[in-house]
Write a protein that holds these residues in place. Structure first.
Motif, PDB file in Angstrom:
ATOM      1  N   ARG A 158       0.857  -1.192   0.000  1.00  0.00           N
ATOM      2  CA  ARG A 158       0.000   0.000   0.000  1.00  0.00           C
ATOM      3  C   ARG A 158       0.894   1.244   0.000  1.00  0.00           C
ATOM      4  O   ARG A 158       1.578   1.513   0.978  1.00  0.00           O
ATOM      5  CB  ARG A 158      -0.932  -0.030   1.205  1.00  0.00           C
ATOM      6  N   SER A 200      -0.021  -1.133  -4.754  1.00  0.00           N
ATOM      7  CA  SER A 200      -1.235  -0.364  -5.024  1.00  0.00           C
ATOM      8  C   SER A 200      -0.915   1.097  -4.728  1.00  0.00           C
ATOM      9  O   SER A 200      -0.322   1.407  -3.698  1.00  0.00           O
ATOM     10  CB  SER A 200      -2.404  -0.836  -4.159  1.00  0.00           C
ATOM     11  N   ASP A 237      -2.247   4.134  -3.514  1.00  0.00           N
ATOM     12  CA  ASP A 237      -3.446   4.441  -2.739  1.00  0.00           C
ATOM     13  C   ASP A 237      -3.656   5.928  -2.475  1.00  0.00           C
ATOM     14  O   ASP A 237      -4.798   6.376  -2.360  1.00  0.00           O
ATOM     15  CB  ASP A 237      -3.393   3.705  -1.396  1.00  0.00           C
ATOM     16  N   GLU A 257      -7.765   5.316  -8.901  1.00  0.00           N
ATOM     17  CA  GLU A 257      -7.840   4.482  -7.701  1.00  0.00           C
ATOM     18  C   GLU A 257      -7.215   5.160  -6.478  1.00  0.00           C
ATOM     19  O   GLU A 257      -7.412   4.714  -5.345  1.00  0.00           O
ATOM     20  CB  GLU A 257      -7.130   3.150  -7.962  1.00  0.00           C
ATOM     21  N   ALA A 258      -6.473   6.224  -6.682  1.00  0.00           N
ATOM     22  CA  ALA A 258      -5.744   6.872  -5.583  1.00  0.00           C
ATOM     23  C   ALA A 258      -6.569   7.991  -4.949  1.00  0.00           C
ATOM     24  O   ALA A 258      -7.282   8.724  -5.640  1.00  0.00           O
ATOM     25  CB  ALA A 258      -4.426   7.432  -6.096  1.00  0.00           C
TER      26      ALA A 258
END
Length: 351
Positions: free
Chosen positions: A10, A35, A37, A56-57
């Motif tokens: 993450r 990912s 984030d 997605e962030a």
């Protein structure tokens, strides 16, 4: 494999300027080990760009906003101005995060050493994004030295020269050397790091630092001579007001030489909209191949493919293997960038 080691790492990215948007975010976002984030930027245009490219962030205004979310993260990548690197890296390590710091590691070598010791004490992974260790031309030079084709190399010349007559970024326009401003901290960090990687420890024997552009508060035209303990001499040029560029590399050895023009294509490829996953990523046009041998007996040496994503592949292996307790190396041992900062301090003292 535990669920913790199998889930994506993450990751938060502080800063979405050139460093964050071109070097870090595209590589992180295309590596399934991570990912992306959280991204922090206070600039409205960069916020829009970050949201569009990485929906997605979560977008927050400041690095402090990232630190508020530390309990939901594993890794912080710092693509912020140099003067912020030490305090932000320190705070992130203390918040329990592993940390990637873009170059220059810190503004002062003592700060870098303090961070190295803090990470060791807290059991956190700390590394520095010296991405130009994975330039295709540098990988070519490294392989050439390992092959022994040039014999004993006595002279290494390396240049980063650009035609950029105006200081383009706001923070750079106001930054002094005490803030980590200037081309010695910027491009020079790469040149010094590469020289140490190829020829080992050294001492600055001569340095010239000048500010040529109107409004430049640090330096934009620099030459550094470095004498390595191994016996080789490195001559390093960095210039932001260069209308005609010299060779990127020139090496002279007892059995031959190597001269290479041009600049690694990975940065402009991403700026033009390419992806690190593309087959053409990191591949240099064959017309830029370097010249190997002696005058009258020269051969073209194709350039190896550039590989910036290798940094994050190695980092993921390290973190997933147990982090700081793993025997795997970090992609860049921060002790190296600390030595680079010591050389910068030597150069400033001499100049």
């Amino acid at each position: 494999m535990s669920s913790e080691s199998s889930r994506p790492i993450r990751t938060a990215l502080a800063g979405f300027g050139l460093s964050g948007s071109v070097f870090h975010a595209p590589i992180i976002a295309t590596n399934p080990a991570y990912s992306l984030d959280v991204i922090s930027t206070s600039d409205a245009g960069r916020k829009s760009a970050a949201a569009a490219r990485h929906p997605e962030a979560r977008i927050v205004d400041t690095p402090a906003g990232i630190l508020d979310l530390a309990g939901e993260l594993d890794l912080l990548v710092l693509g912020t101005p140099p003067a912020t690197h030490y305090p932000l890296a320190k705070a992130a390590l203390e918040a329990g995060l592993d940390v990637v710091v873009d170059k220059p590691f810190t503004v002062r070598s003592a700060e870098g050493q303090e961070l190295v010791e803090l990470a060791a004490r807290l059991g956190r992974v700390l590394t520095v994004f010296q991405n130009r260790r994975w330039d295709g031309d540098f990988l070519t030079v490294k392989s050439l030295l390992e092959s022994g084709t040039l014999g004993t190399v006595t002279r290494f010349e390396s240049r980063f020269e650009r035609w950029s007559p105006e200081v383009s970024k706001a923070w750079k326009a106001s930054a002094t050397a005490d803030d980590g401003g200037g081309v010695l901290f910027d491009l020079g960090t790469h040149l010094l790091d590469q020289a140490l990687q190829l020829f080992g420890p050294g001492t600055v024997t001569h340095a010239e630092l000048d500010a040529r552009r109107p409004g430049e508060k640090a330096d934009d035209d620099v030459f550094v001579a470095l004498r390595h303990d191994s016996g080789a001499t490195s001559h390093l040029w960095m210039n932001m007001l260069c209308a005609q560029q010299g060779p990127r590399y020139r090496l002279l050895g007892s059995e031959g030489g190597f001269t290479k023009h041009g600049v690694d294509p990975q940065e402009p490829y991403i700026v033009a909209g390419g992806s690190p996953l593309d087959a053409g990523y990191g591949v240099e046009d064959s017309g830029w191949a370097g010249l190997l041998g002696r005058d009258g007996h020269l051969d073209r040496l194709p350039t190896e493919r550039g590989a910036y994503p290798e940094f994050y592949r190695l980092l993921a292996d390290k973190i997933r293997d147990g982090g700081a307790s793993s025997a795997l190396p970090v992609p860049v041992d921060p002790a190296g960038p600390v030595e680079v900062l010591k050389l910068i301090e030597q150069a400033r003292a001499l100049a």
